[in-house]
Design an enzyme around this catalytic site. Structure first.
Site, PDB file in Angstrom:
ATOM      1  N   LYS A  35       0.843  -1.202   0.000  1.00 56.20           N
ATOM      2  CA  LYS A  35       0.000   0.000   0.000  1.00 56.20           C
ATOM      3  C   LYS A  35       0.879   1.254   0.000  1.00 56.20           C
ATOM      4  CE  LYS A  35      -4.480  -0.017   2.094  1.00 56.20           C
ATOM      5  NZ  LYS A  35      -5.343   0.024   3.245  1.00 56.20           N
ATOM      6  N   GLU A 151     -14.784  10.282  13.170  1.00 56.22           N
ATOM      7  CA  GLU A 151     -14.863  10.760  11.785  1.00 56.22           C
ATOM      8  C   GLU A 151     -16.260  10.493  11.220  1.00 56.22           C
ATOM      9  OE1 GLU A 151     -12.632  12.443   9.704  1.00 56.22           O
ATOM     10  OE2 GLU A 151     -14.528  12.447   8.632  1.00 56.22           O
ATOM     11  N   GLU A 155     -17.886   7.504   2.232  1.00 58.33           N
ATOM     12  CA  GLU A 155     -17.135   7.083   1.052  1.00 58.33           C
ATOM     13  C   GLU A 155     -17.837   7.652  -0.179  1.00 58.33           C
ATOM     14  OE1 GLU A 155     -16.117   2.906   0.990  1.00 58.33           O
ATOM     15  OE2 GLU A 155     -15.746   2.946   3.153  1.00 58.33           O
ATOM     16  N   LYS A 204     -20.570   9.141  17.822  1.00 57.58           N
ATOM     17  CA  LYS A 204     -20.321   8.452  16.546  1.00 57.58           C
ATOM     18  C   LYS A 204     -21.272   7.258  16.365  1.00 57.58           C
ATOM     19  CE  LYS A 204     -18.596   7.031  12.788  1.00 57.58           C
ATOM     20  NZ  LYS A 204     -18.788   7.738  11.535  1.00 57.58           N
ATOM     21  N   PHE A 249     -31.768  10.375   3.867  1.00 61.95           N
ATOM     22  CA  PHE A 249     -31.802   8.995   4.373  1.00 61.95           C
ATOM     23  C   PHE A 249     -33.207   8.406   4.438  1.00 61.95           C
ATOM     24  CE2 PHE A 249     -27.598   7.401   5.365  1.00 61.95           C
ATOM     25  CZ  PHE A 249     -26.875   8.503   4.941  1.00 61.95           C
ATOM     26  N   LEU A 250     -34.035   8.821   3.484  1.00 63.17           N
ATOM     27  CA  LEU A 250     -35.368   8.222   3.349  1.00 63.17           C
ATOM     28  C   LEU A 250     -35.483   7.538   1.988  1.00 63.17           C
ATOM     29  CD1 LEU A 250     -37.754  10.923   4.914  1.00 63.17           C
ATOM     30  CD2 LEU A 250     -36.909   8.809   5.941  1.00 63.17           C
ATOM     31  N   CYS A 260     -19.365   0.610   7.512  1.00 66.20           N
ATOM     32  CA  CYS A 260     -19.685   1.256   8.795  1.00 66.20           C
ATOM     33  C   CYS A 260     -21.033   0.869   9.403  1.00 66.20           C
ATOM     34  CB  CYS A 260     -19.605   2.763   8.629  1.00 66.20           C
ATOM     35  SG  CYS A 260     -17.915   3.305   8.335  1.00 66.20           S
ATOM     36  N   LYS A 320     -22.495   1.353  -2.612  1.00 70.79           N
ATOM     37  CA  LYS A 320     -23.180   2.583  -3.042  1.00 70.79           C
ATOM     38  C   LYS A 320     -22.386   3.143  -4.209  1.00 70.79           C
ATOM     39  CE  LYS A 320     -21.281   6.315  -0.364  1.00 70.79           C
ATOM     40  NZ  LYS A 320     -21.537   7.316   0.644  1.00 70.79           N
TER      41      LYS A 320
HETATM   42  N1  LIG Z   1     -14.626   3.975   5.771  1.00 69.09           N
HETATM   43  C1  LIG Z   1     -15.322   5.022   6.177  1.00 69.09           C
HETATM   44  O1  LIG Z   1     -16.040   5.646   5.398  1.00 69.09           O
HETATM   45  C2  LIG Z   1     -15.247   5.486   7.611  1.00 69.09           C
HETATM   46  C3  LIG Z   1     -15.842   6.709   7.965  1.00 69.09           C
HETATM   47  C4  LIG Z   1     -15.787   7.117   9.304  1.00 69.09           C
HETATM   48  C5  LIG Z   1     -15.152   6.343  10.262  1.00 69.09           C
HETATM   49  N2  LIG Z   1     -14.584   5.154   9.884  1.00 69.09           N
HETATM   50  C6  LIG Z   1     -13.869   4.389  10.908  1.00 69.09           C
HETATM   51  O2  LIG Z   1     -12.472   4.701  10.757  1.00 69.09           O
HETATM   52  C7  LIG Z   1     -11.669   3.528  11.006  1.00 69.09           C
HETATM   53  C8  LIG Z   1     -10.837   3.211   9.782  1.00 69.09           C
HETATM   54  O3  LIG Z   1     -11.709   2.864   8.726  1.00 69.09           O
HETATM   55  P1  LIG Z   1     -11.172   2.670   7.229  1.00 69.09           P
HETATM   56  O4  LIG Z   1     -12.350   2.370   6.403  1.00 69.09           O
HETATM   57  O5  LIG Z   1     -10.272   3.795   6.876  1.00 69.09           O
HETATM   58  O6  LIG Z   1     -10.296   1.341   7.458  1.00 69.09           O
HETATM   59  P2  LIG Z   1      -9.416   0.542   6.398  1.00 69.09           P
HETATM   60  O7  LIG Z   1      -9.525  -0.873   6.783  1.00 69.09           O
HETATM   61  O8  LIG Z   1      -9.745   0.991   5.031  1.00 69.09           O
HETATM   62  O9  LIG Z   1      -7.928   1.055   6.706  1.00 69.09           O
HETATM   63  C9  LIG Z   1      -7.243   0.831   7.916  1.00 69.09           C
HETATM   64  C10 LIG Z   1      -5.756   0.857   7.618  1.00 69.09           C
HETATM   65  O10 LIG Z   1      -5.044   0.770   8.853  1.00 69.09           O
HETATM   66  C11 LIG Z   1      -3.859   0.025   8.614  1.00 69.09           C
HETATM   67  N3  LIG Z   1      -3.273  -0.442   9.874  1.00 69.09           N
HETATM   68  C12 LIG Z   1      -3.642  -1.503  10.641  1.00 69.09           C
HETATM   69  N4  LIG Z   1      -2.810  -1.591  11.715  1.00 69.09           N
HETATM   70  C13 LIG Z   1      -1.944  -0.566  11.626  1.00 69.09           C
HETATM   71  C14 LIG Z   1      -0.857  -0.129  12.433  1.00 69.09           C
HETATM   72  N5  LIG Z   1      -0.506  -0.756  13.566  1.00 69.09           N
HETATM   73  N6  LIG Z   1      -0.158   0.956  12.046  1.00 69.09           N
HETATM   74  C15 LIG Z   1      -0.475   1.610  10.907  1.00 69.09           C
HETATM   75  N7  LIG Z   1      -1.488   1.241  10.101  1.00 69.09           N
HETATM   76  C16 LIG Z   1      -2.211   0.160  10.460  1.00 69.09           C
HETATM   77  C17 LIG Z   1      -4.325  -1.081   7.686  1.00 69.09           C
HETATM   78  O11 LIG Z   1      -3.236  -1.685   7.028  1.00 69.09           O
HETATM   79  C18 LIG Z   1      -5.266  -0.306   6.758  1.00 69.09           C
HETATM   80  O12 LIG Z   1      -4.583   0.178   5.623  1.00 69.09           O
HETATM   81  C19 LIG Z   1     -12.671   2.451  11.417  1.00 69.09           C
HETATM   82  O13 LIG Z   1     -12.788   2.467  12.814  1.00 69.09           O
HETATM   83  C20 LIG Z   1     -13.981   2.888  10.780  1.00 69.09           C
HETATM   84  O14 LIG Z   1     -15.090   2.407  11.473  1.00 69.09           O
HETATM   85  C21 LIG Z   1     -14.613   4.718   8.591  1.00 69.09           C
HETATM   86  O1  LIG Z   2     -31.544   6.959   2.155  1.00 67.26           O
HETATM   87  C1  LIG Z   2     -30.625   6.127   2.128  1.00 67.26           C
HETATM   88  C2  LIG Z   2     -29.270   6.474   2.377  1.00 67.26           C
HETATM   89  C3  LIG Z   2     -28.313   5.471   2.346  1.00 67.26           C
HETATM   90  N1  LIG Z   2     -28.645   4.187   2.074  1.00 67.26           N
HETATM   91  C4  LIG Z   2     -27.605   3.126   2.073  1.00 67.26           C
HETATM   92  O2  LIG Z   2     -26.849   3.253   3.262  1.00 67.26           O
HETATM   93  C5  LIG Z   2     -25.507   2.818   3.060  1.00 67.26           C
HETATM   94  C6  LIG Z   2     -24.524   3.816   3.601  1.00 67.26           C
HETATM   95  O3  LIG Z   2     -24.587   5.007   2.859  1.00 67.26           O
HETATM   96  P1  LIG Z   2     -23.764   6.335   3.273  1.00 67.26           P
HETATM   97  O4  LIG Z   2     -24.114   6.730   4.636  1.00 67.26           O
HETATM   98  O5  LIG Z   2     -23.964   7.327   2.204  1.00 67.26           O
HETATM   99  O6  LIG Z   2     -22.261   5.817   3.153  1.00 67.26           O
HETATM  100  P2  LIG Z   2     -21.051   5.522   4.149  1.00 67.26           P
HETATM  101  O7  LIG Z   2     -19.834   5.883   3.412  1.00 67.26           O
HETATM  102  O8  LIG Z   2     -21.197   4.147   4.682  1.00 67.26           O
HETATM  103  O9  LIG Z   2     -21.185   6.594   5.354  1.00 67.26           O
HETATM  104  C7  LIG Z   2     -21.772   6.281   6.618  1.00 67.26           C
HETATM  105  O10 LIG Z   2     -20.841   5.614   7.462  1.00 67.26           O
HETATM  106  C8  LIG Z   2     -19.621   6.369   7.711  1.00 67.26           C
HETATM  107  C9  LIG Z   2     -18.701   5.494   8.533  1.00 67.26           C
HETATM  108  O11 LIG Z   2     -18.996   5.518   9.885  1.00 67.26           O
HETATM  109  C10 LIG Z   2     -19.968   7.675   8.415  1.00 67.26           C
HETATM  110  O12 LIG Z   2     -18.771   8.405   8.660  1.00 67.26           O
HETATM  111  C11 LIG Z   2     -20.934   8.484   7.552  1.00 67.26           C
HETATM  112  O13 LIG Z   2     -21.302   9.667   8.242  1.00 67.26           O
HETATM  113  C12 LIG Z   2     -22.177   7.613   7.269  1.00 67.26           C
HETATM  114  O14 LIG Z   2     -23.076   8.319   6.411  1.00 67.26           O
HETATM  115  C13 LIG Z   2     -25.388   2.564   1.546  1.00 67.26           C
HETATM  116  O15 LIG Z   2     -25.454   1.179   1.315  1.00 67.26           O
HETATM  117  C14 LIG Z   2     -26.587   3.264   0.951  1.00 67.26           C
HETATM  118  O16 LIG Z   2     -27.049   2.625  -0.212  1.00 67.26           O
HETATM  119  C15 LIG Z   2     -29.969   3.845   1.828  1.00 67.26           C
HETATM  120  O17 LIG Z   2     -30.295   2.677   1.585  1.00 67.26           O
HETATM  121  N2  LIG Z   2     -30.930   4.832   1.853  1.00 67.26           N
END
Ligand SMILES: NC(=O)c1ccc[n+]([C@@H]2O[C@H](COP(=O)([O-])OP(=O)(O)OC[C@H]3O[C@@H](n4cnc5c(N)ncnc54)[C@H](O)[C@@H]3O)[C@@H](O)[C@H]2O)c1
Ligand SMILES: O=c1ccn([C@@H]2O[C@H](COP(=O)(O)OP(=O)(O)O[C@H]3O[C@H](CO)[C@@H](O)[C@H](O)[C@H]3O)[C@@H](O)[C@H]2O)c(=O)[nH]1
Length: 442
Positions: A35, A151, A155, A204, A249-250, A260, A320
């Protein structure tokens, strides 16, 4: 400031790139060598709109660097963000092993006083455990402040969400550390809410659980609409106009997926269970969502008696649009169930095929061409509302498919438009359109 971000995933990489773009000196550390090598060349390991140009820019102006070396990453950082994964364990609770591992690694490698800021989604009480790790594991003369900074990015719109988020939560028990975090985020002009650490952690989970609840609720209403002859489009519009409820979200469909909502709702149920508080509402939300993932396979079976030997076209694999992420996507359940029923599957997705291939291998066919997926299909299931699918000329189904039976899990098309084509169309919470309608009807 000198900032280090631990974890180069969706959250860590976006945070690192955006903070570097804001002028900070950022180091992003990950344990995965491949990576990091990819990132050093300016390539993102996942698709996120707008990310690669910012990555290239901040690499070339020297604001961002990548490493696998914890000493290099942590020794002189002023703020360290933890953004490693917290996946679900088998029982649904959050696996905190990456959180603990990274905390020990930080404790062993810091050489300055530092703020450690947890961006990962962690159960209430986790930051207190992180504090314990530093209390006993760090060099004695150093001071480590732990801050919870969950956070909220989504995505597919992560960069925009970084700059235009609704709020920033800073959970801290030291006002000085909170003030430094406020200073860091001030230029974004996003409301900053300072709380105690446990409340920040709960905000969160409560936010994700509430949004998941809204989705399962509207899906239940949609299922009911089908039975009583109402139309969910009209119902959701009318309900959402009430400002106390809100329009977002409806969108009814085949349920939520992603990295998540599924894991965070289960983790909150577990967390509640640990303190003997059965969270029955959220348990139902999860159950409704599981049912929703399977809904269209059940309907397809009802319509065609048996799916054995039928060719299914799956339109959309990502959980999505605008992402290549398929974690907990409804498409996974649908494909598994179709294969169990003896159907063959050709799946379309513009960017998620490499990730789907890791899961399904050669048990299904893949294509980035919608018409190719539909060719000679007995039925199609729309699992992701990609723009390419929403803007498909509606005669394509009848032209390409053996039987133009379309089960739309994301309500992509207007019922009035569909009525003009010889398609059997089943969507969520709306009337079923039978293909007896001739094309000439306007
Ligand atoms: N994906 C989202 O949209 C989103 C949004 C908000 C919050 N979160 C939260 O944020 C966190 C991270 O989510 P993500 O989707 O980015 O995860 P991810 O799995 O995509 O990435 C995590 C990364 O951390 C690395 N890692 C693991 N151990 C490590 C270490 N000791 N040192 C350095 N790097 C290390 C992994 O190799 C990986 O690349 C989770 O708790 C998730 O619930 C995710
Ligand atoms: O009206 C809606 C809105 C969303 N979805 C579904 O819900 C899922 C999640 O969608 P979305 O919330 O847009 O995407 P995420 O990237 O998973 O983001 C959520 O999860 C993240 C990780 O915690 C948070 O940071 C964000 O605030 C939260 O919106 C997807 O499968 C969507 O298809 C529905 O079915 N109906």
């Amino acid at each position: 400031m000198r900032i280090t971000v631990a974890g180069a995933g969706n959250v860590g990489l976006v945070t690192a790139v955006c903070l570097a773009d804001a002028g900070h000196q950022v180091t992003c550390v990950d344990t995965q060598k491949e990576k990091i090598e990819m990132l050093e060349k300016g390539h993102s390991p996942f698709f996120e709109p707008g990310l690669e140009p910012l990555l290239e820019k901040t690499l070339s102006n020297g604001k961002l660097r990548f490493t696998t070396n914890p000493k290099l990453a942590y020794s002189d950082a002023e703020i360290i963000f933890i953004a490693v994964g917290t996946p679900a364990k088998k029982d649904g609770s959050a696996d905190l092993s990456y959180i603990y591992a990274v905390s020990y690694s930080i404790a062993n490698n810091i050489e300055n006083n530092v703020i450690v800021c947890t961006k990962s989604t962690v159960p209430v009480g986790t930051n207190d455990e992180i504090k314990q790790i530093f209390q006993y594991g760090k060099p004695r003369h150093l001071k480590v402040d732990v801050v919870a900074n969950p956070e909220f990015l989504r995505e597919g719109s992560a960069i925009m969400d970084f700059y235009l988020g609704d709020r920033i939560i800073v959970g801290a028990d030291n006002p000085e550390a909170a003030a430094i975090m406020e200073q860091l985020y001030l230029p974004l002009k996003i409301p900053i809410i300072v709380t105690d650490i446990r409340s920040a952690e709960m905000i969160k989970y409560a936010s994700n659980a509430f949004l998941a609840t809204k989705i399962s609720f509207i899906n239940e209403i949609a299922n009911l609409c089908e039975k009583v002859g109402a139309n969910i489009d009209e119902v959701a519009y009318g309900v959402g106009k009430d400002k106390r409820i809100g329009e977002s979200f409806l969108q009814a469909g085949i349920g939520y997926g992603g990295s998540c909502f599924p894991k965070d709702t289960k983790a909150l149920v577990q967390l509640a269970g640990n303190v003997k508080h059965p969270f029955e509402l959220l348990e139902s939300v999860i159950k409704v969502n599981q049912h929703q993932h399977s809904l269209l396979v059940v309907k397809a079976k009802e319509m065609m008696d048996s799916l054995k030997g039928k060719k299914a076209a799956i339109l959309g694999l990502a959980f999505k649009p605008e992402t290549d992420d398929i974690r907990e996507a409804a498409s996974i359940t649908i494909i598994r169930e179709l294969l169990e029923e003896g159907a063959t599957v050709t799946a379309y997705d513009p960017i998620a095929i490499p990730n789907a291939h890791k899961l399904f291998g050669n048990s299904i066919e893949y294509t980035t061409n919608i018409r190719q997926a539909l060719k000679d299909a007995d039925f199609a299931i729309i699992a992701t509302e990609w723009e390419q699918i929403k803007h498909l000329p509606l005669d394509t189904f009848a032209v390409c498919m053996k039987e133009p039976i379309v089960l739309d899990g994301r309500n992509c098309y207007c019922i009035k438009d569909i009525q003009r084509y010889p398609i059997t169309y089943v969507s969520i919470g709306r009337p079923v359109i039978s293909k007896v309608k001739p094309m000439s009807i306007k």
